[in-house]
Motif scaffolding. Sequence first.
Motif, mmCIF file in Angstrom:
data_model
loop_
_atom_site.group_PDB
_atom_site.id
_atom_site.type_symbol
_atom_site.label_atom_id
_atom_site.label_comp_id
_atom_site.label_asym_id
_atom_site.label_seq_id
_atom_site.Cartn_x
_atom_site.Cartn_y
_atom_site.Cartn_z
ATOM 1 N N TYR A 267 0.827 -1.217 0.000
ATOM 2 C CA TYR A 267 0.000 0.000 0.000
ATOM 3 C C TYR A 267 0.861 1.267 0.000
ATOM 4 C CZ TYR A 267 -4.555 -2.188 0.031
ATOM 5 O OH TYR A 267 -5.682 -2.879 -0.347
ATOM 6 N N TYR A 274 -3.942 5.806 -5.065
ATOM 7 C CA TYR A 274 -5.067 5.029 -4.524
ATOM 8 C C TYR A 274 -6.424 5.641 -4.893
ATOM 9 C CZ TYR A 274 -8.219 2.793 -1.159
ATOM 10 O OH TYR A 274 -9.276 2.120 -0.589
ATOM 11 N N TYR A 282 -15.913 1.600 -5.932
ATOM 12 C CA TYR A 282 -15.436 1.561 -4.539
ATOM 13 C C TYR A 282 -15.814 2.858 -3.798
ATOM 14 C CZ TYR A 282 -12.751 0.598 -0.402
ATOM 15 O OH TYR A 282 -12.415 0.370 0.910
ATOM 16 N N ALA A 303 -7.687 1.227 9.476
ATOM 17 C CA ALA A 303 -7.259 1.005 8.086
ATOM 18 C C ALA A 303 -7.825 2.132 7.228
ATOM 19 C CB ALA A 303 -7.681 -0.365 7.571
ATOM 20 N N GLY A 305 -6.583 4.240 5.155
ATOM 21 C CA GLY A 305 -6.122 4.528 3.796
ATOM 22 C C GLY A 305 -5.925 6.025 3.607
ATOM 23 N N LEU A 308 -10.887 8.335 2.851
ATOM 24 C CA LEU A 308 -12.145 8.524 2.110
ATOM 25 C C LEU A 308 -13.329 8.674 3.057
ATOM 26 C CD1 LEU A 308 -11.931 5.909 -0.833
ATOM 27 C CD2 LEU A 308 -11.406 8.360 -0.880
ATOM 28 N N ASP A 326 -3.418 3.026 10.269
ATOM 29 C CA ASP A 326 -3.134 2.293 9.025
ATOM 30 C C ASP A 326 -1.739 1.698 9.105
ATOM 31 O OD1 ASP A 326 -4.673 2.284 6.089
ATOM 32 O OD2 ASP A 326 -2.544 1.734 6.018
ATOM 33 N N VAL A 327 -1.563 0.568 8.455
ATOM 34 C CA VAL A 327 -0.265 -0.105 8.512
ATOM 35 C C VAL A 327 0.720 0.522 7.521
ATOM 36 C CG1 VAL A 327 -0.722 -1.938 6.805
ATOM 37 C CG2 VAL A 327 0.682 -2.445 8.810
ATOM 38 N N PRO A 348 0.003 -2.250 12.530
ATOM 39 C CA PRO A 348 -1.107 -3.186 12.300
ATOM 40 C C PRO A 348 -2.226 -2.945 13.309
ATOM 41 C CG PRO A 348 0.893 -4.367 12.957
ATOM 42 C CD PRO A 348 1.221 -2.912 13.016
ATOM 43 N N MET A 349 -3.462 -2.918 12.814
ATOM 44 C CA MET A 349 -4.604 -2.653 13.713
ATOM 45 C C MET A 349 -4.660 -3.664 14.847
ATOM 46 S SD MET A 349 -7.859 -4.064 11.541
ATOM 47 C CE MET A 349 -7.431 -3.836 9.826
ATOM 48 N N GLN A 350 -4.243 -4.916 14.575
ATOM 49 C CA GLN A 350 -4.352 -5.969 15.598
ATOM 50 C C GLN A 350 -3.430 -5.691 16.782
ATOM 51 O OE1 GLN A 350 -3.367 -6.126 12.427
ATOM 52 N NE2 GLN A 350 -2.380 -8.037 11.879
ATOM 53 N N LEU A 366 -13.295 -0.119 6.816
ATOM 54 C CA LEU A 366 -13.802 -0.485 5.492
ATOM 55 C C LEU A 366 -12.692 -1.110 4.649
ATOM 56 C CD1 LEU A 366 -15.947 2.712 4.631
ATOM 57 C CD2 LEU A 366 -16.593 0.669 5.930
ATOM 58 N N GLY A 367 -12.999 -2.227 4.043
ATOM 59 C CA GLY A 367 -12.116 -2.819 3.037
ATOM 60 C C GLY A 367 -10.797 -3.354 3.557
ATOM 61 N N TYR A 371 -7.515 -8.848 5.427
ATOM 62 C CA TYR A 371 -6.063 -9.038 5.615
ATOM 63 C C TYR A 371 -5.721 -9.700 6.952
ATOM 64 C CZ TYR A 371 -5.611 -5.980 1.606
ATOM 65 O OH TYR A 371 -5.705 -5.452 0.348
HETATM 66 C C1 LIG Z 1 -8.563 -1.238 0.457
HETATM 67 S S1 LIG Z 1 -7.729 -0.142 1.493
HETATM 68 C C2 LIG Z 1 -9.097 0.609 2.339
HETATM 69 C C3 LIG Z 1 -8.734 1.990 2.837
HETATM 70 C C4 LIG Z 1 -9.925 2.783 3.396
HETATM 71 N N1 LIG Z 1 -10.531 2.109 4.526
HETATM 72 C C5 LIG Z 1 -10.930 3.006 2.303
HETATM 73 O O1 LIG Z 1 -12.016 2.431 2.384
HETATM 74 O O2 LIG Z 1 -10.605 3.729 1.377
HETATM 75 C C6 LIG Z 1 -7.036 -1.185 2.717
HETATM 76 C C7 LIG Z 1 -6.232 -0.419 3.763
HETATM 77 O O3 LIG Z 1 -6.003 -1.284 4.851
HETATM 78 C C8 LIG Z 1 -4.697 -1.066 5.332
HETATM 79 N N2 LIG Z 1 -4.331 -2.278 6.092
HETATM 80 C C9 LIG Z 1 -4.194 -3.544 5.644
HETATM 81 N N3 LIG Z 1 -3.921 -4.380 6.651
HETATM 82 C C10 LIG Z 1 -3.887 -3.620 7.772
HETATM 83 C C11 LIG Z 1 -3.651 -3.901 9.145
HETATM 84 N N4 LIG Z 1 -3.390 -5.145 9.575
HETATM 85 N N5 LIG Z 1 -3.698 -2.884 10.017
HETATM 86 C C12 LIG Z 1 -3.948 -1.616 9.614
HETATM 87 N N6 LIG Z 1 -4.171 -1.302 8.336
HETATM 88 C C13 LIG Z 1 -4.149 -2.278 7.421
HETATM 89 C C14 LIG Z 1 -3.885 -0.834 4.067
HETATM 90 O O4 LIG Z 1 -2.663 -0.193 4.315
HETATM 91 C C15 LIG Z 1 -4.862 0.023 3.278
HETATM 92 O O5 LIG Z 1 -4.688 1.384 3.550
#
Ligand SMILES: C[S@@+](CC[C@H](N)C(=O)[O-])C[C@H]1O[C@@H](n2cnc3c(N)ncnc32)[C@H](O)[C@@H]1O
Length: 463
Positions: A267, A274, A282, A303, A305, A308, A326-327, A348-350, A366-367, A371
């Motif tokens: 990402y 993006y 989307y 997360a 991004g 949005l 966000d990661v 990482p969110m976890q 969202l979205g 992962y």
């Molecule tokens: C498809 S994008 C969605 C971004 C935003 N939520 C949106 O709807 O536009 C996925 C996002 O999740 C983040 N991501 C993926 N795995 C993650 C994790 N374990 N912890 C935090 N963020 C994560 C990615 O870096 C990316 O920005």
Amino acid sequence: MRICILRAAPGKGDDPPYSDIPLFTDSHTFEQRFIKKDTIKQDLNSAAAESFDLYFNFLHWNWLANSFSTSFQKSTDNESAVAAAKYIEYLALPVIGLPSRIVEQYYLDDQGKFVLSNVEFPECNEPMVGGEYSCTVVELDNTPIPLSPVFTDTGLPLNADSNINLFNAIQRLAENTFYANDFHGTFWCTLLFRVTARSEPILTGINLMPKAIFPFTAGGKNLAAEARAVRESYPGGYRSLMHSLIASLFLKRNRNFEASRKVGHEYDGVAPKYDAVTAGIYHDGVKNIVGKYKFDGLVLDVACGTGLVARYHGNPRDRSRYVGIDVSLQMRTECTRNGLYSNVLVGPMQRILITYKDPVDHIICLGAFHYLESNELSLVLSRMFQLAELSVTFTIDEIPDSYRESQSKRGREYMVGFNHLDEVERYGTPVGWKLVDRWRYLGWTSPTTGDEVYSNVFRFEVV
Ligand SMILES: C[S@@+](CC[C@H](N)C(=O)[O-])C[C@H]1O[C@@H](n2cnc3c(N)ncnc32)[C@H](O)[C@@H]1O
């Protein structure tokens, strides 16, 4: 996962209590292996050779005390439990169990009370009021999370609304006691308190990794204080707790960290383009979700991004404030550029959700849940429901097999993730929450494989 429960081999007057642990989740398979006191190393070698994904070491339940007897029986010694814990550490098994440095200090005293030789209970000359309170602490990653205090005798929870000061004081003291005495690696423990006339809690007892955190039977009518606390205040209940503990162990061992790091790097590259890449279906999806619900107050966008969610949310800025997680570092750069997020935490969110402490009104993700692996999803959901004061909103993507296959051929499995729809349904609705809305829509089309991915929106609100 294939999980091995290490149990003491039955002996004279030493019968191990039956373990109900496997009844609380069917997402993993459980097998038991018996360990004898005189062949600890041989037996553990055999269990290790079977290469289980994870080991539960509950030998101290049998060897420190028979916790099922009405009056606690003093164990002969804790040497066997120490020897087993030490050898498990030598074998470097992935284990949920007490660390040897703690078992070494842990024993039953003459009154049948668990004590740790290096922990002193405070002297208090003031008279105590009322009965005993118990506060169970769950260790996630390296952070102690206190559950709701309950009355030890009845298992009834202390009412947070009418006793907020005492509720908070007990939780704070439980957390401080955990840190001060370095209970790290204990996974869960119950701390006992009495309260002075000035409503000051005083530590009176310790029970490390008590079996009673799970009900004695799956139906669980006669709940011990610990089991009651989980049911009342660990969102997702026993099943999620079990999954969260497993996720937590692997977070400690950094096992899943590599996958998150790769996703973050991916990402980082996508971040500047993006918004353009995801324009269309989307963006429409995000717009529909955030336009449909109230997000007044502080919103934690997990997360986030490029942000949005805040950009498409129609509320005037003075009604909603945003913090992101966000990661990807580059996603943070893009997100903070629009000025709507006061802060974006990178990681990482976890992990971040475990240590996150500030009160938030709404949490949205969202979205991104695909992962996470399924144990991590339980942990993340439980933390979200613990932290949010008004609502939790998220999407679950139905990742098709064809997408998985195409991405795997390109060596990009880490970007595929999982379809967690079934897992979320089984997680259910936590106590005190209501699923107020749920719908399905065409979420996105993969720019690399052309696969269409359907998403499901879940909106929960506090009752
Ligand atoms: C498809 S994008 C969605 C971004 C935003 N939520 C949106 O709807 O536009 C996925 C996002 O999740 C983040 N991501 C993926 N795995 C993650 C994790 N374990 N912890 C935090 N963020 C994560 C990615 O870096 C990316 O920005």
